[in-house]
Design an enzyme around this catalytic site. Sequence first.
Site, PDB file in Angstrom:
ATOM      1  N   ASP A  35       0.871  -1.173   0.000  1.00 37.89           N
ATOM      2  CA  ASP A  35       0.000   0.000   0.000  1.00 37.89           C
ATOM      3  C   ASP A  35       0.913   1.231   0.000  1.00 37.89           C
ATOM      4  O   ASP A  35       1.634   1.454   0.980  1.00 37.89           O
ATOM      5  CB  ASP A  35      -0.880  -0.027   1.255  1.00 37.89           C
ATOM      6  N   TYR A 123      -8.611  15.866  -6.529  1.00 37.38           N
ATOM      7  CA  TYR A 123      -7.763  14.881  -7.216  1.00 37.38           C
ATOM      8  C   TYR A 123      -6.539  15.573  -7.827  1.00 37.38           C
ATOM      9  O   TYR A 123      -5.401  15.157  -7.601  1.00 37.38           O
ATOM     10  CB  TYR A 123      -8.591  14.159  -8.295  1.00 37.38           C
TER      11      TYR A 123
HETATM   12  N1  LIG Z   1      -7.508   6.620 -15.934  1.00 39.60           N
HETATM   13  C1  LIG Z   1      -7.320   7.835 -16.449  1.00 39.60           C
HETATM   14  O1  LIG Z   1      -8.071   8.294 -17.327  1.00 39.60           O
HETATM   15  C2  LIG Z   1      -6.145   8.673 -15.985  1.00 39.60           C
HETATM   16  C3  LIG Z   1      -6.002   9.982 -16.485  1.00 39.60           C
HETATM   17  C4  LIG Z   1      -4.902  10.747 -16.073  1.00 39.60           C
HETATM   18  C5  LIG Z   1      -3.985  10.209 -15.184  1.00 39.60           C
HETATM   19  N2  LIG Z   1      -4.162   8.948 -14.700  1.00 39.60           N
HETATM   20  C6  LIG Z   1      -3.170   8.410 -13.772  1.00 39.60           C
HETATM   21  O2  LIG Z   1      -2.633   7.250 -14.366  1.00 39.60           O
HETATM   22  C7  LIG Z   1      -2.328   6.271 -13.364  1.00 39.60           C
HETATM   23  C8  LIG Z   1      -2.856   4.927 -13.790  1.00 39.60           C
HETATM   24  O3  LIG Z   1      -4.255   4.994 -14.028  1.00 39.60           O
HETATM   25  P1  LIG Z   1      -5.080   3.690 -14.411  1.00 39.60           P
HETATM   26  O4  LIG Z   1      -6.212   4.112 -15.261  1.00 39.60           O
HETATM   27  O5  LIG Z   1      -4.157   2.622 -14.879  1.00 39.60           O
HETATM   28  O6  LIG Z   1      -5.633   3.312 -12.966  1.00 39.60           O
HETATM   29  P2  LIG Z   1      -6.037   1.903 -12.317  1.00 39.60           P
HETATM   30  O7  LIG Z   1      -6.406   0.917 -13.383  1.00 39.60           O
HETATM   31  O8  LIG Z   1      -7.041   2.200 -11.252  1.00 39.60           O
HETATM   32  O9  LIG Z   1      -4.669   1.416 -11.688  1.00 39.60           O
HETATM   33  C9  LIG Z   1      -4.178   1.878 -10.456  1.00 39.60           C
HETATM   34  C10 LIG Z   1      -3.534   0.714  -9.746  1.00 39.60           C
HETATM   35  O10 LIG Z   1      -3.039   1.155  -8.488  1.00 39.60           O
HETATM   36  C11 LIG Z   1      -3.501   0.271  -7.468  1.00 39.60           C
HETATM   37  N3  LIG Z   1      -3.636   1.008  -6.228  1.00 39.60           N
HETATM   38  C12 LIG Z   1      -4.619   1.855  -5.845  1.00 39.60           C
HETATM   39  N4  LIG Z   1      -4.377   2.341  -4.621  1.00 39.60           N
HETATM   40  C13 LIG Z   1      -3.216   1.780  -4.204  1.00 39.60           C
HETATM   41  C14 LIG Z   1      -2.435   1.891  -3.019  1.00 39.60           C
HETATM   42  N5  LIG Z   1      -2.837   2.663  -1.991  1.00 39.60           N
HETATM   43  N6  LIG Z   1      -1.276   1.177  -2.942  1.00 39.60           N
HETATM   44  C15 LIG Z   1      -0.875   0.393  -3.964  1.00 39.60           C
HETATM   45  N7  LIG Z   1      -1.583   0.231  -5.090  1.00 39.60           N
HETATM   46  C16 LIG Z   1      -2.735   0.925  -5.225  1.00 39.60           C
HETATM   47  C17 LIG Z   1      -4.820  -0.253  -7.972  1.00 39.60           C
HETATM   48  O11 LIG Z   1      -5.174  -1.458  -7.319  1.00 39.60           O
HETATM   49  P3  LIG Z   1      -6.676  -1.675  -6.752  1.00 39.60           P
HETATM   50  O12 LIG Z   1      -7.608  -1.354  -7.883  1.00 39.60           O
HETATM   51  O13 LIG Z   1      -6.675  -3.115  -6.360  1.00 39.60           O
HETATM   52  O14 LIG Z   1      -6.852  -0.727  -5.599  1.00 39.60           O
HETATM   53  C18 LIG Z   1      -4.496  -0.428  -9.458  1.00 39.60           C
HETATM   54  O15 LIG Z   1      -3.833  -1.652  -9.672  1.00 39.60           O
HETATM   55  C19 LIG Z   1      -2.851   6.838 -12.049  1.00 39.60           C
HETATM   56  O16 LIG Z   1      -1.759   7.355 -11.327  1.00 39.60           O
HETATM   57  C20 LIG Z   1      -3.783   7.967 -12.439  1.00 39.60           C
HETATM   58  O17 LIG Z   1      -3.768   9.020 -11.499  1.00 39.60           O
HETATM   59  C21 LIG Z   1      -5.208   8.175 -15.081  1.00 39.60           C
END
Ligand SMILES: NC(=O)c1ccc[n+]([C@@H]2O[C@H](COP(=O)([O-])OP(=O)(O)OC[C@H]3O[C@@H](n4cnc5c(N)ncnc54)[C@H](OP(=O)(O)O)[C@@H]3O)[C@@H](O)[C@H]2O)c1
Length: 292
Positions: A35, A123
Amino acid sequence: MRIAIIGSNGQLGTDLVKAFKAQHEVLGFTHKDLDVSDYNSCLVLKECNPEVIINTAAFHKTDQCEEEPLKTFSVNAIGARNIALLSKEIDATTIFISTDYVFDGSKNEPYTEEDAPNPINTYGISKLAGECYTKQNPKHYIIRVASLFGVAGASGKGGNFVETMIDKARKGETINVVDDMWMSPTYTKDAAETIKKIVELGIPFGIYHATNEGQCTWFQFASEIFKLLGVTPKLNSIKTIQLQVKAKRPMFSALKSIKLLKHGIKMRRWEEALREYLMEKGHQNKCFLQQI
Ligand SMILES: NC(=O)c1ccc[n+]([C@@H]2O[C@H](COP(=O)([O-])OP(=O)(O)OC[C@H]3O[C@@H](n4cnc5c(N)ncnc54)[C@H](OP(=O)(O)O)[C@@H]3O)[C@@H](O)[C@H]2O)c1
């Protein structure tokens, strides 16, 4: 190189694992393994002695972040701090994945790495704090991505915009999408490949924007999805003001990179990336289309 990927089963994390594993040793860490908001649980990273730690972990349900600022900051800011400090201790490079939501949207043209952030929601503020903490390790890359779509789907959001659109079309729902909010749709496979190039080329540390080329409104994005699939669901354009959401969002958050180009890194246009995504997900076959 030995690369640790935090959030390895997430949307971007899954493609990062795929991108790196052909040429590098990849150590994937899911939320169950550690975490980021708890420093002690991150010590497992130290034992593996990685040269690069990529932190994709985030709490990024934008509206929920307004209601849970403590959780938002624990993951997005304190989590980034823990990973930066730990990386520094073991002389590893930190890669923090950030967002277009660090900008306020008033520029009305794509934001470059040289523009000043000014987030307008919890956020975005927490991710900017995460960026600042990441800089505590001089060996850092802050990679801003935006509006992600990837084959794995965002675990934190329960899918992605493309899948939501397709699902609504399949159910025969009337689909209302905003046509006054601009962004850069980005395929996680392309973002992952770009991050891999950054690491392999060893370009100077700092902030980089890694989005597919071009920009559109969410309505234009939805229209392109259905155009590529050759289907015509009931799709209406609406204004953001008609939505009742907790978090303010930047009206224009498209990104472009002026720094990556200098190193010969250029990402393809979002329409091309979307076409490949739809193929990879198997959405462009006849069985699927009959269901709409
Ligand atoms: N999605 C978008 O459109 C978007 C846009 C701009 C920027 N971003 C950034 O891009 C990154 C990746 O996004 P994504 O879409 O791939 O998100 P995602 O699919 O939700 O992946 C995030 C991962 O981090 C894990 N996680 C969450 N909280 C955690 C914690 N406290 N400790 C360790 N692991 C944790 C999640 O596991 P669990 O699900 O099991 O908690 C998941 O495996 C993020 O940093 C986000 O801020 C995303």
